[in-house]
Design a protein around this motif. Structure first.
Motif, PDB file in Angstrom:
ATOM      1  N   ALA A 235      42.407  22.457  52.550  1.00 36.94           N
ATOM      2  CA  ALA A 235      42.519  21.576  53.712  1.00 36.94           C
ATOM      3  C   ALA A 235      41.890  20.212  53.426  1.00 36.94           C
ATOM      4  N   ALA A 236      40.723  20.219  52.798  1.00 39.78           N
ATOM      5  CA  ALA A 236      40.073  18.955  52.447  1.00 39.78           C
ATOM      6  C   ALA A 236      40.900  18.198  51.419  1.00 39.78           C
ATOM      7  N   ARG A 237      41.471  18.930  50.479  1.00 40.24           N
ATOM      8  CA  ARG A 237      42.323  18.297  49.472  1.00 40.24           C
ATOM      9  C   ARG A 237      43.549  17.669  50.128  1.00 40.24           C
ATOM     10  N   ALA A 238      44.132  18.349  51.096  1.00 37.32           N
ATOM     11  CA  ALA A 238      45.306  17.826  51.793  1.00 37.32           C
ATOM     12  C   ALA A 238      44.976  16.507  52.497  1.00 37.32           C
ATOM     13  N   ARG A 239      43.828  16.461  53.157  1.00 32.38           N
ATOM     14  CA  ARG A 239      43.425  15.217  53.830  1.00 32.38           C
ATOM     15  C   ARG A 239      43.244  14.091  52.828  1.00 32.38           C
ATOM     16  N   GLU A 240      42.672  14.400  51.691  1.00 26.43           N
ATOM     17  CA  GLU A 240      42.439  13.388  50.663  1.00 26.43           C
ATOM     18  C   GLU A 240      43.747  12.923  50.048  1.00 26.43           C
ATOM     19  N   ILE A 241      44.700  13.812  49.905  1.00 27.17           N
ATOM     20  CA  ILE A 241      46.021  13.444  49.360  1.00 27.17           C
ATOM     21  C   ILE A 241      46.678  12.395  50.235  1.00 27.17           C
TER      22      ILE A 241
ATOM     23  N   LYS B 229      60.622  13.717  65.639  1.00 24.84           N
ATOM     24  CA  LYS B 229      59.997  14.995  65.987  1.00 24.84           C
ATOM     25  C   LYS B 229      59.534  15.707  64.723  1.00 24.84           C
ATOM     26  N   ASN B 230      58.265  16.062  64.665  1.00 24.78           N
ATOM     27  CA  ASN B 230      57.731  16.797  63.520  1.00 24.78           C
ATOM     28  C   ASN B 230      57.687  18.278  63.865  1.00 24.78           C
ATOM     29  N   GLU B 231      58.667  19.015  63.374  1.00 21.53           N
ATOM     30  CA  GLU B 231      58.735  20.453  63.627  1.00 21.53           C
ATOM     31  C   GLU B 231      58.331  21.256  62.389  1.00 21.53           C
ATOM     32  N   GLY B 232      58.250  20.614  61.245  1.00 28.31           N
ATOM     33  CA  GLY B 232      57.880  21.284  60.011  1.00 28.31           C
ATOM     34  C   GLY B 232      57.799  20.272  58.883  1.00 28.31           C
ATOM     35  N   ILE B 233      57.722  20.775  57.654  1.00 30.42           N
ATOM     36  CA  ILE B 233      57.647  19.924  56.469  1.00 30.42           C
ATOM     37  C   ILE B 233      58.845  20.213  55.580  1.00 30.42           C
ATOM     38  N   ALA B 234      59.616  19.198  55.282  1.00 31.19           N
ATOM     39  CA  ALA B 234      60.780  19.369  54.412  1.00 31.19           C
ATOM     40  C   ALA B 234      60.316  19.636  52.985  1.00 31.19           C
ATOM     41  N   VAL B 235      60.782  20.737  52.422  1.00 29.85           N
ATOM     42  CA  VAL B 235      60.393  21.123  51.063  1.00 29.85           C
ATOM     43  C   VAL B 235      61.586  20.978  50.136  1.00 29.85           C
ATOM     44  N   ASP B 236      61.571  19.915  49.352  1.00 32.60           N
ATOM     45  CA  ASP B 236      62.624  19.698  48.362  1.00 32.60           C
ATOM     46  C   ASP B 236      62.040  19.950  46.972  1.00 32.60           C
ATOM     47  N   THR B 237      62.750  19.549  45.940  1.00 38.14           N
ATOM     48  CA  THR B 237      62.314  19.810  44.571  1.00 38.14           C
ATOM     49  C   THR B 237      60.942  19.214  44.279  1.00 38.14           C
ATOM     50  N   HIS B 238      60.727  17.981  44.697  1.00 36.43           N
ATOM     51  CA  HIS B 238      59.454  17.313  44.401  1.00 36.43           C
ATOM     52  C   HIS B 238      58.301  17.959  45.176  1.00 36.43           C
ATOM     53  N   VAL B 239      58.517  18.222  46.454  1.00 37.03           N
ATOM     54  CA  VAL B 239      57.470  18.839  47.264  1.00 37.03           C
ATOM     55  C   VAL B 239      57.137  20.230  46.722  1.00 37.03           C
ATOM     56  N   ARG B 240      58.155  20.940  46.303  1.00 35.76           N
ATOM     57  CA  ARG B 240      57.944  22.280  45.734  1.00 35.76           C
ATOM     58  C   ARG B 240      57.050  22.202  44.498  1.00 35.76           C
TER      59      ARG B 240
ATOM     60  N   GLY C 147      47.660  22.717  44.317  1.00 39.57           N
ATOM     61  CA  GLY C 147      46.941  23.852  44.863  1.00 39.57           C
ATOM     62  C   GLY C 147      47.097  24.030  46.356  1.00 39.57           C
ATOM     63  N   LEU C 148      48.219  23.563  46.905  1.00 40.52           N
ATOM     64  CA  LEU C 148      48.463  23.716  48.336  1.00 40.52           C
ATOM     65  C   LEU C 148      49.210  25.005  48.643  1.00 40.52           C
ATOM     66  N   THR C 149      49.750  25.639  47.614  1.00 41.24           N
ATOM     67  CA  THR C 149      50.464  26.895  47.751  1.00 41.24           C
ATOM     68  C   THR C 149      50.465  27.593  46.396  1.00 41.24           C
TER      69      THR C 149
ATOM     70  N   PRO D 191      60.524  27.956  49.122  1.00 37.87           N
ATOM     71  CA  PRO D 191      60.377  26.831  50.058  1.00 37.87           C
ATOM     72  C   PRO D 191      59.920  27.237  51.454  1.00 37.87           C
ATOM     73  N   ILE D 192      60.361  28.388  51.943  1.00 35.60           N
ATOM     74  CA  ILE D 192      59.955  28.836  53.277  1.00 35.60           C
ATOM     75  C   ILE D 192      58.459  29.123  53.306  1.00 35.60           C
ATOM     76  N   ILE D 193      57.972  29.814  52.284  1.00 35.38           N
ATOM     77  CA  ILE D 193      56.545  30.132  52.218  1.00 35.38           C
ATOM     78  C   ILE D 193      55.722  28.871  51.971  1.00 35.38           C
ATOM     79  N   ILE D 194      56.226  27.981  51.116  1.00 40.44           N
ATOM     80  CA  ILE D 194      55.526  26.721  50.853  1.00 40.44           C
ATOM     81  C   ILE D 194      55.325  25.950  52.147  1.00 40.44           C
ATOM     82  N   GLU D 195      56.375  25.852  52.945  1.00 36.94           N
ATOM     83  CA  GLU D 195      56.277  25.135  54.217  1.00 36.94           C
ATOM     84  C   GLU D 195      55.223  25.775  55.117  1.00 36.94           C
ATOM     85  N   LYS D 196      55.231  27.101  55.216  1.00 31.54           N
ATOM     86  CA  LYS D 196      54.252  27.800  56.047  1.00 31.54           C
ATOM     87  C   LYS D 196      52.834  27.592  55.533  1.00 31.54           C
ATOM     88  N   ASP D 197      52.681  27.540  54.209  1.00 36.89           N
ATOM     89  CA  ASP D 197      51.356  27.309  53.632  1.00 36.89           C
ATOM     90  C   ASP D 197      50.852  25.894  53.911  1.00 36.89           C
ATOM     91  N   MET D 198      51.768  24.924  53.878  1.00 38.29           N
ATOM     92  CA  MET D 198      51.365  23.528  53.991  1.00 38.29           C
ATOM     93  C   MET D 198      51.119  23.060  55.420  1.00 38.29           C
TER      94      MET D 198
END
Length: 210
Positions: free
Chosen positions: A4-10, A133-144, A151-153, A158-165
């Motif tokens: 979580a701290a890493r995500a904020r710093e990113i 509207k922010n309903e989730g996070i789009a997970v494409d090749t780069h985000v994956r 270390g965010l997932t 992609p479904i699990i990555i989105e839930k983790d992020m």
């Protein structure tokens, strides 16, 4: 540093590096972004941008596309690859928008993902960028790729990555983090030769140097 701290710093570090957070696809409405994002599957954004002007000239809204012959759509989108399935899905999606949503692009995740050819990634892109509207996070090749390296997932699904992020980032940043990771992935954290020594996240990346 926990995830979580890493995500904020990113977000804090990448925002100044990439101040313009918009899709590379050319569009002027939710309908145009939906079409362009469907066409971008397994295709470059640059290629899609050469196809969509003619597409939107011929079918400027869902009502027009709903009456299109699938074969005519195939001819226009042929160069984007998988053109038969894309054309079939786009026409079917337009017909559903006309019959169920008054000829407009629906503004909920449930309704968007019920459209043929529209999965969560496409729905998230349309909702965030065209409908605000922010309903989730789009997970494409780069985000994956970057979500794993940073270390965010620990998943490559992609479904699990989105839930983790989603719990790691403020909801207001869900749309932005997709753009930030895509841009950083293209510029620095590349698939085959990441430029770790030039990376603004190098000191907080748990997989620096892979």
């Amino acid at each position: 540093m926990d995830a979580a701290a890493r995500a904020r710093e990113i977000v804090k570090r990448l925002r100044p590096l990439y101040p313009v957070l918009t899709p590379a696809l050319d569009y002027h409405s939710a309908y145009e972004l939906l079409v362009a994002t469907v066409l971008a599957a397994q295709c470059t954004d640059a290629r899609v941008n050469t196809v969509t002007p003619e597409f939107f000239r011929r079918w400027p809204d869902p009502a027009a596309l709903a009456h299109a012959a699938v074969g005519d759509v195939e001819d226009v989108v042929h160069s984007t690859g998988f053109f038969r399935q894309k054309a079939k899905n786009l026409v079917a999606a337009a017909r559903r928008m006309v019959s169920l949503h008054g000829g407009t692009v629906p503004d909920t995740m449930e309704a968007l993902t019920a459209l043929p050819g529209v999965a969560r990634k496409t729905a998230n892109i349309v909702l965030s960028n065209a409908l605000g509207k922010n309903e989730g996070i789009a997970v494409d090749t780069h985000v994956r790729r970057l979500s794993f390296r940073l270390g965010l997932t620990s998943s490559d699904n992609p479904i699990i990555i989105e839930k983790d992020m989603m719990p790691l980032f403020a909801r207001k940043d869900w749309g932005a983090i997709n753009h930030l990771l895509v841009l950083h992935g293209r510029a620095v954290c590349k698939a085959r030769s990441p430029r770790c020594d030039a990376c603004a996240l190098g000191d907080i990346c748990p997989r620096r140097g892979l």
